[in-house]
Motif scaffolding. Structure first.
Motif, PDB file in Angstrom:
ATOM      1  N   UNK A  32       7.222  -3.561 -10.946  1.00 50.81           N
ATOM      2  CA  UNK A  32       8.207  -4.634 -10.786  1.00 50.81           C
ATOM      3  C   UNK A  32       9.003  -4.479  -9.488  1.00 50.81           C
ATOM      4  N   UNK A  33       9.309  -3.232  -9.126  1.00 49.80           N
ATOM      5  CA  UNK A  33      10.109  -2.978  -7.923  1.00 49.80           C
ATOM      6  C   UNK A  33       9.267  -3.076  -6.648  1.00 49.80           C
ATOM      7  N   UNK A  74       7.598  -6.975  -5.077  1.00 56.10           N
ATOM      8  CA  UNK A  74       8.369  -7.775  -4.113  1.00 56.10           C
ATOM      9  C   UNK A  74       8.477  -7.098  -2.742  1.00 56.10           C
ATOM     10  N   UNK A  75       8.530  -5.752  -2.735  1.00 55.43           N
ATOM     11  CA  UNK A  75       8.561  -5.040  -1.449  1.00 55.43           C
ATOM     12  C   UNK A  75       7.263  -5.299  -0.682  1.00 55.43           C
ATOM     13  N   UNK A  88       9.773 -12.015   4.043  1.00 57.53           N
ATOM     14  CA  UNK A  88      10.944 -11.490   3.334  1.00 57.53           C
ATOM     15  C   UNK A  88      11.555 -12.626   2.520  1.00 57.53           C
ATOM     16  N   UNK A 127      17.377 -13.495  -0.289  1.00 52.60           N
ATOM     17  CA  UNK A 127      18.156 -13.020  -1.425  1.00 52.60           C
ATOM     18  C   UNK A 127      19.629 -13.216  -1.100  1.00 52.60           C
ATOM     19  N   UNK A 180      23.138 -13.017  -2.165  1.00 51.74           N
ATOM     20  CA  UNK A 180      23.886 -12.382  -3.242  1.00 51.74           C
ATOM     21  C   UNK A 180      25.303 -12.071  -2.771  1.00 51.74           C
ATOM     22  N   UNK A 219      16.031  -5.717 -10.585  1.00 55.86           N
ATOM     23  CA  UNK A 219      15.094  -4.638 -10.280  1.00 55.86           C
ATOM     24  C   UNK A 219      14.079  -5.093  -9.229  1.00 55.86           C
ATOM     25  N   UNK A 220      13.628  -6.336  -9.334  1.00 54.12           N
ATOM     26  CA  UNK A 220      12.651  -6.848  -8.378  1.00 54.12           C
ATOM     27  C   UNK A 220      13.222  -6.841  -6.955  1.00 54.12           C
ATOM     28  N   UNK A 221      14.533  -7.069  -6.844  1.00 53.54           N
ATOM     29  CA  UNK A 221      15.155  -7.127  -5.533  1.00 53.54           C
ATOM     30  C   UNK A 221      15.741  -5.807  -5.070  1.00 53.54           C
ATOM     31  N   UNK A 222      15.529  -4.754  -5.873  1.00 54.27           N
ATOM     32  CA  UNK A 222      16.191  -3.476  -5.596  1.00 54.27           C
ATOM     33  C   UNK A 222      15.931  -2.954  -4.177  1.00 54.27           C
ATOM     34  N   UNK A 223      14.679  -3.036  -3.720  1.00 57.22           N
ATOM     35  CA  UNK A 223      14.344  -2.452  -2.418  1.00 57.22           C
ATOM     36  C   UNK A 223      14.447  -3.443  -1.260  1.00 57.22           C
ATOM     37  N   UNK A 246      16.854  -6.242  -1.409  1.00 58.87           N
ATOM     38  CA  UNK A 246      18.076  -7.043  -1.502  1.00 58.87           C
ATOM     39  C   UNK A 246      19.295  -6.388  -0.883  1.00 58.87           C
TER      40      UNK A 246
END
Lengths: 145, 138
Positions: free
Chosen positions: A61-62, A65-66, A74, A77, A79, B107-111, B113
């Motif tokens: 999951x992590x 997206x990376x 990219x 995001x 936030x 969690x998906x955006x952790x690395x 965001x």
């Protein structure tokens, strides 16, 4: 309201992928794809044989997206950068999802599709609350926090 | 094998969050904020799209003795909504409405965001730990 067909289609396709992920996890491993449950189980003291399975899911999951951001583009995001609000919201989400046994994925995706009355009550409550809070913040400040 | 499947499922989940743009809290808040003048229904399409494969999956699971890799299917929760469930949902809703992040997209955006997402995730794990030590006797 602003309806953009391209966004709706991308949302639908992305949603189908999320649903397929949950379906794979259910049918192959017999697990509910609830992110708060899987993440929460990572920090419990009782070490089970599911620990590495949970870790594998979270790593996927992590890192997906990376990989997307490195290989394709990219993602945007947007936030809040208010640290107090970020910590407050994080605490609420962490505690609330464990207390309420699930979040958008566990109750929303997996529970609603199972016609679970508990999940329906949960989803209506957290979506309703979040709409009240987000709209309230907008009304008071004129902008997101 | 179970771990491989879990890893793949996690990656597909994360890719779905990127593609649907639910990884972007601004997009989520555009759904949750009703008085912005430009309400964005995308989240409803994502949720609808995600429920469809699961409707099928639950039907298949009902016809099988056990999952393909063994073990058992999760039992149906017994009983209806209780105070603990509702209190948790309200608390979660407050946090979600303030920042627009729930556990999956966080969690998906952790690395990718930056520090705000990382701080949110750290606080969320803190909240989970609080539950662990205050509300359970593990």
């Amino acid at each position: 309201m602003e309806f953009i067909l391209g966004d709706a289609i991308k949302g639908l396709v992305g949603g189908l992928l999320i649903g397929c992920s949950a379906a794979i996890l259910l049918l192959a491993n017999g697990r509910i794809a609830g992110i708060s449950g899987i993440a929460g189980a990572l920090i419990t003291k009782s070490a089970t044989k599911l620990r590495f399975e949970n870790l594998a899911f979270v790593l996927g999951l992590i890192t997906a997206p990376l990989a997307y951001s490195v290989l394709i583009e990219q993602p945007e995001i947007g936030v809040s950068t208010n640290p107090i609000m970020l910590v407050f919201a994080g605490l609420c989400v962490g505690l609330g999802t464990r207390l309420g046994s699930g979040c958008t994925s566990g109750h929303g995706v997996c529970g609603l599709s199972r016609f679970s009355p508990r999940s329906l009550a949960s989803v209506l409550t957290f979506v309703g609350t979040a709409m009240l809070v987000a709209s309230g913040v907008r009304m008071i400040t004129g902008a997101p926090v | 094998m179970r771990r491989l499947i879990a890893g793949i499922a996690g990656a597909v989940f994360g890719f779905g969050l990127v593609l649907s743009d639910m990884i972007d809290p601004d997009r989520v808040l555009a759904f949750l904020t009703l008085n912005s003048g430009k309400w964005d229904p995308t989240l409803a399409f994502v949720m609808g799209g995600a429920i469809l494969p699961m409707l099928l999956a639950w039907r298949i699971s009902a016809q099988r003795e056990q999952p393909f890799l063994g073990g058992e299917f999760p039992p149906r929760p017994t009983g209806g909504p209780d105070r603990k469930l509702m209190a948790g949902a309200i608390l979660f809703g407050i946090g979600w409405g303030v920042i627009g992040l729930c556990p999956g997209p966080a969690l998906a955006g952790l690395l990718i965001g930056g520090w705000p997402v990382a701080l949110f995730v750290a606080a969320a794990f803190g909240g989970m730990a609080l539950y662990q030590y205050q509300f359970t006797r593990a």
